[in-house]
Design a protein around this motif. Sequence first.
Motif: not given
Length: 433
Positions: A57-61, A363-364, A38-40, A238-240
């Motif tokens: 902790e919010a459940g994102l990968d 998305n950055v 989800d996020v790098c 999806n996000h950086v």
Amino acid sequence: MNLLHANDRMGEYPPSYYAATATPLGPFPTLKGQIRADVCIIGGGYTGLSAALHLAEAGLDVVLLEAHRMGFGASGRNGGQVGSGQRQDQDWLETAVGREDARRLWDMGEDAKALVRGLIDRHAMPVRFHPGIAHACRSASEVRHAHAYAEKLARDYGYDQIQPLDRAEMRAIIGSDAYHGGELDRGAGHLHPLNFALGLAKAAADAGARLFERAEVHHITHGDKPVVRTASGQVTCNHVILAGNGYLGGLDRKIAARVMPINNFILATEPLGDRAAGVLSQPIAVADTKFVVNYWRLSEDNRLLFGGGESYGYRFPDVARTVMKPMLEVYPQLRDVRVEYAWGGTLAITMNRMPCFARPAPNVLSASGYSGHGVAMATLAGKMMAQAVQGQASGFDLMERLPQPRFPGGATLRWPLLVAAMTWYSLRDRLGV
């Protein structure tokens, strides 16, 4: 030349007192092959690790890529001071953004300190928070200003943790005649910076974040699904989040135009034994009012950790010699003390010394340029970027609205112009202006 490699060996911490006394963690694997997330996050310092922890902790990968080791950069090398407020004082902020936002920024600074202490406690990190930072003034006029500012904070912001100090009181605490007085902020404090970074890394990994070391990012392909590439793998996401601070290099030229890497240096003496009480009579940290700040504290085994001196190129100078000069100006009685560790690191500054929060692409997200005030604020910045990814961007948006001018001269001329400016201010320090 790349600052990631100019002064350090690949994948190794510098030979610092912090590295020698850190609670071991890792190593984490390097990135190999193609993965999705989800996020790098790029950068394994306070900013990136805090973002990874809060996102996981919010459940994102979450995937975090660190070029060397967790806490390798400024997060594992700094003076360990957890200061109050923002890098600029409230008078400056009230003028720049108005009283309402200045109040929000003050509260944000208080939240940052509370976040650091709360994370240490919640995750049982091997870190002790020591209350107290004294600010030592070089002139009587600076003392008057410091005392008036303490009154303003108590009156307008309800902050009553600052004790004004006259010359004799400052002398009794720091064991030096170099300063005219100042104040002692009991609400601020200091800690072992590398152990705090490693504590964040362990907490993030335990929460499910995937952490990679020796994973230097060399390219980002932007788009609806950005691709972050290293020499041996890539992450589609999806996000950086850009969290490289002074080591971000050329990954984003919009940020590079506003955030300048500079080098700062620290030494650690041999244990002082009974002499430690003559250096600091209380277990506090100290920072002075020089433009090139001197800062110091005692370690838990009574070494003097003294920071001072800056450089603006890629290569570090003789660090021990660089820092010994200002240390002996404050403590000439330590001329015979042996230096056992001396190290440098790269932080990042901005033109106005306030952090640079930005969205280089839709998305950055990026936060950097803490200008020597990063232990608390970088930790909070990571949390705020994690919140922004989830659509709760009020804190990030406030920081992004701060005026953030570009360095003059662009990427080509900013270095020589910065050197000229810093040399001038260093001269003012030496002249006592």
